[in-house]
Scaffold this motif. Sequence first.
Motif, mmCIF file in Angstrom:
data_model
loop_
_atom_site.group_PDB
_atom_site.id
_atom_site.type_symbol
_atom_site.label_atom_id
_atom_site.label_comp_id
_atom_site.label_asym_id
_atom_site.label_seq_id
_atom_site.Cartn_x
_atom_site.Cartn_y
_atom_site.Cartn_z
ATOM 1 N N PHE A 1 3.860 20.232 28.486
ATOM 2 C CA PHE A 1 5.239 19.785 28.324
ATOM 3 C C PHE A 1 5.672 19.909 26.864
ATOM 4 O O PHE A 1 6.726 20.472 26.559
ATOM 5 N N PHE A 2 4.842 19.399 25.953
ATOM 6 C CA PHE A 2 5.157 19.474 24.518
ATOM 7 C C PHE A 2 5.280 20.922 24.060
ATOM 8 O O PHE A 2 6.227 21.287 23.359
ATOM 9 N N ARG A 3 4.340 21.767 24.450
ATOM 10 C CA ARG A 3 4.342 23.173 24.041
ATOM 11 C C ARG A 3 5.599 23.884 24.553
ATOM 12 O O ARG A 3 6.238 24.642 23.819
ATOM 13 N N ARG A 4 5.978 23.610 25.798
ATOM 14 C CA ARG A 4 7.169 24.233 26.372
ATOM 15 C C ARG A 4 8.428 23.805 25.608
ATOM 16 O O ARG A 4 9.275 24.623 25.278
ATOM 17 N N TRP A 5 8.533 22.511 25.292
ATOM 18 C CA TRP A 5 9.690 22.015 24.545
ATOM 19 C C TRP A 5 9.713 22.610 23.143
ATOM 20 O O TRP A 5 10.763 22.952 22.620
ATOM 21 N N ARG A 6 8.561 22.725 22.501
ATOM 22 C CA ARG A 6 8.484 23.289 21.151
ATOM 23 C C ARG A 6 8.892 24.763 21.165
ATOM 24 O O ARG A 6 9.634 25.214 20.295
ATOM 25 N N GLU A 7 8.417 25.519 22.154
ATOM 26 C CA GLU A 7 8.722 26.950 22.235
ATOM 27 C C GLU A 7 10.219 27.204 22.375
ATOM 28 O O GLU A 7 10.732 28.187 21.858
ATOM 29 N N TYR A 8 10.907 26.333 23.081
ATOM 30 C CA TYR A 8 12.339 26.504 23.295
ATOM 31 C C TYR A 8 13.184 25.789 22.250
ATOM 32 O O TYR A 8 14.406 25.758 22.360
ATOM 33 N N GLY A 9 12.547 25.198 21.241
ATOM 34 C CA GLY A 9 13.279 24.540 20.162
ATOM 35 C C GLY A 9 13.876 23.196 20.544
ATOM 36 O O GLY A 9 14.723 22.674 19.823
ATOM 37 N N LEU A 10 13.430 22.626 21.649
ATOM 38 C CA LEU A 10 14.024 21.378 22.112
ATOM 39 C C LEU A 10 13.559 20.173 21.296
ATOM 40 O O LEU A 10 14.288 19.192 21.187
ATOM 41 N N ILE A 11 12.375 20.228 20.699
ATOM 42 C CA ILE A 11 11.908 19.121 19.862
ATOM 43 C C ILE A 11 12.807 19.013 18.632
ATOM 44 O O ILE A 11 13.265 17.925 18.279
ATOM 45 N N ALA A 12 13.078 20.145 17.979
ATOM 46 C CA ALA A 12 13.962 20.145 16.806
ATOM 47 C C ALA A 12 15.378 19.733 17.199
ATOM 48 O O ALA A 12 16.040 18.989 16.467
ATOM 49 N N LEU B 1 16.249 17.763 19.692
ATOM 50 C CA LEU B 1 16.223 16.321 19.940
ATOM 51 C C LEU B 1 16.217 15.557 18.619
ATOM 52 O O LEU B 1 16.951 14.574 18.454
ATOM 53 N N HIS B 2 15.413 16.011 17.653
ATOM 54 C CA HIS B 2 15.364 15.368 16.334
ATOM 55 C C HIS B 2 16.736 15.401 15.666
ATOM 56 O O HIS B 2 17.215 14.393 15.135
ATOM 57 N N ASP B 3 17.387 16.555 15.690
ATOM 58 C CA ASP B 3 18.707 16.691 15.069
ATOM 59 C C ASP B 3 19.738 15.803 15.754
ATOM 60 O O ASP B 3 20.580 15.176 15.100
ATOM 61 N N TRP B 4 19.690 15.730 17.075
ATOM 62 C CA TRP B 4 20.616 14.894 17.825
ATOM 63 C C TRP B 4 20.417 13.419 17.477
ATOM 64 O O TRP B 4 21.389 12.702 17.241
ATOM 65 N N LEU B 5 19.140 12.993 17.427
ATOM 66 C CA LEU B 5 18.857 11.594 17.082
ATOM 67 C C LEU B 5 19.292 11.271 15.648
ATOM 68 O O LEU B 5 19.829 10.197 15.385
ATOM 69 N N ARG B 6 19.075 12.210 14.715
ATOM 70 C CA ARG B 6 19.513 11.999 13.337
ATOM 71 C C ARG B 6 21.029 11.815 13.294
ATOM 72 O O ARG B 6 21.548 10.935 12.612
ATOM 73 N N LEU C 1 16.867 10.444 6.023
ATOM 74 C CA LEU C 1 16.496 11.098 7.279
ATOM 75 C C LEU C 1 16.126 12.551 7.010
ATOM 76 O O LEU C 1 16.798 13.251 6.253
ATOM 77 N N LEU C 2 15.082 13.010 7.632
ATOM 78 C CA LEU C 2 14.484 14.315 7.378
ATOM 79 C C LEU C 2 15.407 15.474 7.744
ATOM 80 O O LEU C 2 15.978 15.505 8.825
#
Length: 177
Positions: free
Chosen positions: A50-61, A63-68, A130-131
């Motif tokens: 799940f994590f790898r799939r989200w990372r590959e599609y840029g969804l982790i970044a 999500l981080h940007d949305w939360l920021r 914030l990063l």
Amino acid sequence: MPVWLQGWGGWPEGYCHRQLLDAVRYLVAGGISWREVSVDFPDWGGVYAFFRRWREYGLIAELHDWLRGKVREREGREAEPTAAVIDAQSVRAAATVRAAATVPASSRGYDGGKKVPGRKRHIVTDTLGLLLVVAVTAANIGDRDAAADLQRRLRRLHRDITLVWADGGWWGSSPPC
């Protein structure tokens, strides 16, 4: 079904995304290895996939940007920052044989100014702390040398930023043109 998976076919996921996301947050917050995931969560292979799939599609970044943006709005600011702060920190590398074997020599160095062997974290934050952008280099890489790459990445990711605060180590005696 998430938009990015529509039309792909295959087996339906066996766990809800909330369980998987909570497991990833648990692992990151505790600094825990993937194989040591708690029995309260799905098996480690499913969590990692799940994590790898989200990372590959840029969804982790994403999500981080949305939360920021949400945190900034809660603080009464615009979602996208217009000013930033840049700094670096030398981090001592572990002196053990195990650490030396797992950390490539190309990513280690010696910061003569701070007398620290190891790596250096170059970080750009917004004015709330914030990063925005991070780079990790060998400790012997100077702040000015890392600044060019950080500026390019910052400009590409955050076009609204018009002001960046930095100490003298980043620009020397005069700022760049």
